[in-house]
Design a protein around this motif. Structure first.
Motif, PDB file in Angstrom:
ATOM      1  N   THR A   3       0.684  -1.311   0.085  1.00  0.00           N
ATOM      2  CA  THR A   3       0.215   0.066  -0.029  1.00  0.00           C
ATOM      3  C   THR A   3       0.919   1.074  -0.120  1.00  0.00           C
ATOM      4  N   GLN A   4       2.207   1.112   0.186  1.00  0.00           N
ATOM      5  CA  GLN A   4       3.135   2.106   0.180  1.00  0.00           C
ATOM      6  C   GLN A   4       3.803   2.232  -1.168  1.00  0.00           C
ATOM      7  N   PRO A   5       4.170   3.655  -1.583  1.00  0.00           N
ATOM      8  CA  PRO A   5       5.010   3.640  -2.879  1.00  0.00           C
ATOM      9  C   PRO A   5       6.301   2.741  -2.626  1.00  0.00           C
ATOM     10  N   PHE A   6       6.831   2.452  -4.056  1.00  0.00           N
ATOM     11  CA  PHE A   6       7.934   1.568  -4.342  1.00  0.00           C
ATOM     12  C   PHE A   6       9.074   2.373  -4.173  1.00  0.00           C
ATOM     13  N   THR A   7       9.942   2.285  -3.377  1.00  0.00           N
ATOM     14  CA  THR A   7      11.038   3.227  -3.341  1.00  0.00           C
ATOM     15  C   THR A   7      12.353   2.808  -4.202  1.00  0.00           C
ATOM     16  N   LEU A   8      13.306   3.757  -3.971  1.00  0.00           N
ATOM     17  CA  LEU A   8      14.360   3.470  -4.499  1.00  0.00           C
ATOM     18  C   LEU A   8      15.407   2.414  -3.726  1.00  0.00           C
ATOM     19  N   ASP A   9      15.138   2.504  -2.187  1.00  0.00           N
ATOM     20  CA  ASP A   9      15.543   1.384  -1.419  1.00  0.00           C
ATOM     21  C   ASP A   9      15.102   0.054  -1.667  1.00  0.00           C
ATOM     22  N   ASP A  10      13.797  -0.170  -2.232  1.00  0.00           N
ATOM     23  CA  ASP A  10      13.017  -1.079  -2.146  1.00  0.00           C
ATOM     24  C   ASP A  10      13.676  -1.763  -3.580  1.00  0.00           C
ATOM     25  N   LEU A  11      13.717  -0.963  -4.693  1.00  0.00           N
ATOM     26  CA  LEU A  11      14.428  -1.390  -5.963  1.00  0.00           C
ATOM     27  C   LEU A  11      15.790  -2.066  -5.589  1.00  0.00           C
ATOM     28  N   LYS A  12      16.704  -1.217  -5.064  1.00  0.00           N
ATOM     29  CA  LYS A  12      18.025  -1.662  -4.692  1.00  0.00           C
ATOM     30  C   LYS A  12      18.058  -3.048  -3.987  1.00  0.00           C
ATOM     31  N   ARG A  13      17.072  -3.069  -3.127  1.00  0.00           N
ATOM     32  CA  ARG A  13      17.106  -4.363  -2.205  1.00  0.00           C
ATOM     33  C   ARG A  13      16.773  -5.480  -3.324  1.00  0.00           C
ATOM     34  N   ILE A  14      15.818  -5.481  -4.175  1.00  0.00           N
ATOM     35  CA  ILE A  14      15.376  -6.539  -5.202  1.00  0.00           C
ATOM     36  C   ILE A  14      16.372  -6.752  -6.271  1.00  0.00           C
ATOM     37  N   LEU A  15      16.973  -5.732  -6.685  1.00  0.00           N
ATOM     38  CA  LEU A  15      17.974  -5.737  -7.623  1.00  0.00           C
ATOM     39  C   LEU A  15      19.304  -6.672  -7.048  1.00  0.00           C
ATOM     40  N   LEU A  16      19.461  -6.388  -5.851  1.00  0.00           N
ATOM     41  CA  LEU A  16      20.710  -7.058  -5.145  1.00  0.00           C
ATOM     42  C   LEU A  16      20.193  -8.503  -4.842  1.00  0.00           C
ATOM     43  N   ALA A  45      18.974  -9.474 -15.803  1.00  0.00           N
ATOM     44  CA  ALA A  45      18.833  -9.069 -14.395  1.00  0.00           C
ATOM     45  C   ALA A  45      17.615  -8.093 -14.162  1.00  0.00           C
ATOM     46  N   ILE A  46      17.433  -7.185 -15.011  1.00  0.00           N
ATOM     47  CA  ILE A  46      15.939  -6.438 -15.016  1.00  0.00           C
ATOM     48  C   ILE A  46      15.071  -7.526 -15.017  1.00  0.00           C
ATOM     49  N   LEU A  47      14.930  -8.562 -16.081  1.00  0.00           N
ATOM     50  CA  LEU A  47      13.877  -9.255 -16.245  1.00  0.00           C
ATOM     51  C   LEU A  47      13.378 -10.117 -14.652  1.00  0.00           C
ATOM     52  N   GLU A  48      14.426 -10.649 -14.105  1.00  0.00           N
ATOM     53  CA  GLU A  48      14.401 -11.101 -12.860  1.00  0.00           C
ATOM     54  C   GLU A  48      14.110 -10.428 -11.672  1.00  0.00           C
ATOM     55  N   THR A  49      14.419  -9.079 -11.897  1.00  0.00           N
ATOM     56  CA  THR A  49      14.108  -8.022 -10.979  1.00  0.00           C
ATOM     57  C   THR A  49      12.521  -7.827 -11.136  1.00  0.00           C
ATOM     58  N   CYS A  50      12.080  -7.891 -12.201  1.00  0.00           N
ATOM     59  CA  CYS A  50      10.626  -7.285 -12.348  1.00  0.00           C
ATOM     60  C   CYS A  50       9.655  -8.423 -12.075  1.00  0.00           C
ATOM     61  N   GLY A  51      10.347  -9.706 -12.136  1.00  0.00           N
ATOM     62  CA  GLY A  51       9.608 -10.849 -11.692  1.00  0.00           C
ATOM     63  C   GLY A  51       9.448 -10.829 -10.255  1.00  0.00           C
ATOM     64  N   ARG A  52      10.414 -10.572  -9.658  1.00  0.00           N
ATOM     65  CA  ARG A  52      10.380 -10.502  -8.116  1.00  0.00           C
ATOM     66  C   ARG A  52       9.588  -9.276  -7.703  1.00  0.00           C
ATOM     67  N   ILE A  53       9.494  -8.061  -8.336  1.00  0.00           N
ATOM     68  CA  ILE A  53       8.778  -6.970  -7.945  1.00  0.00           C
ATOM     69  C   ILE A  53       7.324  -7.523  -8.263  1.00  0.00           C
ATOM     70  N   GLU A  54       6.865  -8.121  -9.337  1.00  0.00           N
ATOM     71  CA  GLU A  54       5.610  -8.718  -9.458  1.00  0.00           C
ATOM     72  C   GLU A  54       4.902  -9.633  -8.290  1.00  0.00           C
ATOM     73  N   ARG A  55       5.863 -10.469  -7.930  1.00  0.00           N
ATOM     74  CA  ARG A  55       5.481 -11.410  -6.868  1.00  0.00           C
ATOM     75  C   ARG A  55       5.286 -10.716  -5.582  1.00  0.00           C
ATOM     76  N   GLU A  56       6.373 -10.140  -5.221  1.00  0.00           N
ATOM     77  CA  GLU A  56       6.228  -9.248  -4.036  1.00  0.00           C
ATOM     78  C   GLU A  56       4.968  -8.326  -3.644  1.00  0.00           C
ATOM     79  N   TYR A  57       4.967  -7.622  -4.854  1.00  0.00           N
ATOM     80  CA  TYR A  57       3.856  -6.496  -4.767  1.00  0.00           C
ATOM     81  C   TYR A  57       2.562  -6.959  -5.312  1.00  0.00           C
TER      82      TYR A  57
END
Length: 90
Positions: A3-16, A45-57
């Motif tokens: 319910t909160q915005p997706f932040t740069l910190d969220d993105l960095k965590r998922i990228l890592l 790497a971006i494809l995998e990141t997007c997949g993780r974002i989709e599942r998590e959010y």
């Protein structure tokens, strides 16, 4: 679903989590407008990141995100737009 915005910190965590980090790249610097390729993240790497974002959010990102969102700022905008659309539809 978030319910909160997706932040740069969220993105960095998922990228890592998805692809690790090149030791020569400082993800803590000003990276919002830096191309993912300059950050050593290629399309897989971006494809995998997007997949993780989709599942998590709990969202679905268009396949073109991988090729069109060239920077962290662009990916954040796409994800936050999708999250807002899902929240509005709920």
């Amino acid at each position: 679903m978030a319910t909160q915005p997706f932040t740069l910190d969220d993105l960095k965590r998922i990228l890592l989590e998805a692809a690790g980090a090149d030791e020569n790249v400082d993800l803590d610097g000003d990276i919002l407008d830096t191309d993912f390729e300059e950050l050593s993240y290629e399309s897989l790497a971006i494809l995998e990141t997007c997949g993780r974002i989709e599942r998590e959010y709990g969202i679905a990102l268009d396949d073109t995100v991988v090729t069109e969102a060239k920077t962290p700022r662009a990916l954040l905008e796409v994800v936050n737009t999708q999250l807002a659309d899902v929240a509005t539809a709920a």
